[in-house]
Design an enzyme around this catalytic site. Sequence first.
Site, short mmCIF file in Angstrom:
data_model
loop_
_atom_site.label_atom_id
_atom_site.label_comp_id
_atom_site.label_asym_id
_atom_site.label_seq_id
_atom_site.Cartn_x
_atom_site.Cartn_y
_atom_site.Cartn_z
N LYS A 46 2.07 -3.35 7.42
CA LYS A 46 2.36 -3.55 5.99
C LYS A 46 3.81 -3.16 5.69
O LYS A 46 4.49 -3.82 4.90
CB LYS A 46 1.40 -2.71 5.12
CG LYS A 46 -0.04 -3.18 5.11
CD LYS A 46 -0.25 -4.55 4.50
CE LYS A 46 -0.03 -4.60 3.00
NZ LYS A 46 -0.40 -5.93 2.44
N TYR B 285 -2.01 -0.51 11.07
CA TYR B 285 -2.14 -1.18 9.76
C TYR B 285 -0.94 -0.89 8.88
O TYR B 285 -0.27 -1.81 8.38
CB TYR B 285 -3.44 -0.73 9.06
CG TYR B 285 -3.44 -1.04 7.57
CD1 TYR B 285 -3.49 -2.35 7.11
CD2 TYR B 285 -3.35 -0.01 6.62
CE1 TYR B 285 -3.45 -2.65 5.74
CE2 TYR B 285 -3.31 -0.29 5.26
CZ TYR B 285 -3.36 -1.60 4.83
OH TYR B 285 -3.32 -1.89 3.48
N THR C 152 0.81 -1.21 0.00
CA THR C 152 0.00 0.00 0.00
C THR C 152 0.85 1.27 0.00
O THR C 152 1.99 1.24 0.48
CB THR C 152 -0.91 -0.01 1.25
OG1 THR C 152 -1.54 1.25 1.40
CG2 THR C 152 -0.12 -0.29 2.53
N ASP C 153 0.26 2.36 -0.46
CA ASP C 153 0.95 3.65 -0.40
C ASP C 153 1.03 4.18 1.05
O ASP C 153 1.82 5.09 1.33
CB ASP C 153 0.25 4.69 -1.29
CG ASP C 153 -1.21 4.97 -0.93
OD1 ASP C 153 -1.74 4.34 0.02
OD2 ASP C 153 -1.83 5.82 -1.61
N GLU C 154 0.22 3.59 1.96
CA GLU C 154 0.20 4.11 3.34
C GLU C 154 1.52 3.93 4.06
O GLU C 154 1.76 4.56 5.08
CB GLU C 154 -0.94 3.46 4.14
CG GLU C 154 -2.29 3.74 3.55
CD GLU C 154 -3.43 3.57 4.55
OE1 GLU C 154 -3.19 3.47 5.75
OE2 GLU C 154 -4.58 3.54 4.07
#
Length: 351
Positions: free
Chosen positions: A162, A158, A132-134
């Site tokens: 990741k 989260y 993810t970009d997060e």
Amino acid sequence: MTILVTGSAGFIGANFVLDWLHQHDEAVVSLDKLTYAGNLANLKSLEGDDRHVFVKGDIGDSKLVAGLLAEYQPRAVVNFAAESHVDRSIHGPEDFIQTNIVGTFRLLEAVRVYHAQLHDGAAAFRFLHVSTDEVYGSLEPTDPAFTERNRYEPNSPYSASKAASDHLVRAYHHTYKLPVLTTNCSNNYGPYHFPEKLIPLIIHNALSGKPLPIYGDGQQVRDWLYVKDHCSAVRRVLEAGKLGETYNVGGWNEKTNLDVVHTLCDILDQERPRGDGRSYREQITFVKDRPGHDRRYAIDATKLERDLGWKPAETFESGIRKTVRWYLDNQGWVENITSGAYRDWVSKHYQ
Ligand code: NAD
Ligand code: DAU
């Protein structure tokens, strides 16, 4: 030839498997734990299709995964399996640590052992990790979009879980020469999106006459990509990505949350007008902000476009209209989910 896809009963995994088998005859072995987010109804159209085998199980179950690898001899593993909802990670991070970190580690270990004993297929084998970009944290309004060279600054349990999984994948390439690829994608939307996430939640609440909850001031920015464009990017990276590299995936579609919700209300006003003739916008309600809420994400997908020639097929305008129509046509799918345990989450989270 076969590929093993994990998390295949979830939102993106299911879209990926459906698109894959629509375009290829190459078989898919699906592995999914069927958590609250996993839904076999997403794969219903594959019932009786002998190119697809579904196995209920955990990516952290080393024995099960080793058995599947030995039995099906896949030429690639595509890992979508994860706990994926930021708000749930704030209420209870444990599952995120178990699946996203420990589970990815165990999956990597099983794949490393499998890969080491491959002879002819070893060079062509791929482990593709979907991320993810997060992991890059939050941008200021005038910052350039995230490139693959941005440092990792995850802010939620989260995104931290990741980020940890991405580091493990990288380390397995560097240390053991495992042939890995990683994709870091922006916010997806489209069919089979679980109605705890912003877009399907707003559509569902609007049609049910419920409040449309906007966290804080609604000026947070997300970069939206139609799910099938994410799937085509994963296919392209699997086909031609350079080993050990990461690829950002995004649609150049930055929108504030309030703009997204206004767009949804306007489309619903046209496609399924309220009985009283008023706009769905009247249901918008500002609620308490998400703790540690990231202000802005934006993806620079230049590397994927330049090096691998990938481009998204949908604009936000075309994709969001398709999405609303899919939800209008598949109300039964939503109703099956919005009963039972899911109701408990809604009442706990939104009080
Ligand atoms: P999702 O929550 O809809 O689906 C996750 C799936 O993984 C579910 O079917 C669930 O049952 C399964 N799963 C969970 N734990 C498992 C375990 N231990 N073993 C096997 N299966 C397990 O998530 P999604 O939105 O489809 O996201 C898929 C992947 O893409 C995730 O890795 C997520 O981090 C990443 N991603 C999502 C987005 C997005 O906008 N949704 C954007 C970028 C990246
Ligand atoms: O950026 C990629 C990520 O996008 C993925 O890695 C995650 O798995 C995925 O869930 C998504 O994370 P977000 O937190 O951005 O998605 P979500 O749909 O939960 O929220 C989108 C934005 O809308 C976010 O700024 C929070 C806000 N929001 C969300 C909900 C559920 C609201 O304002 N109200 C809500 O009720």
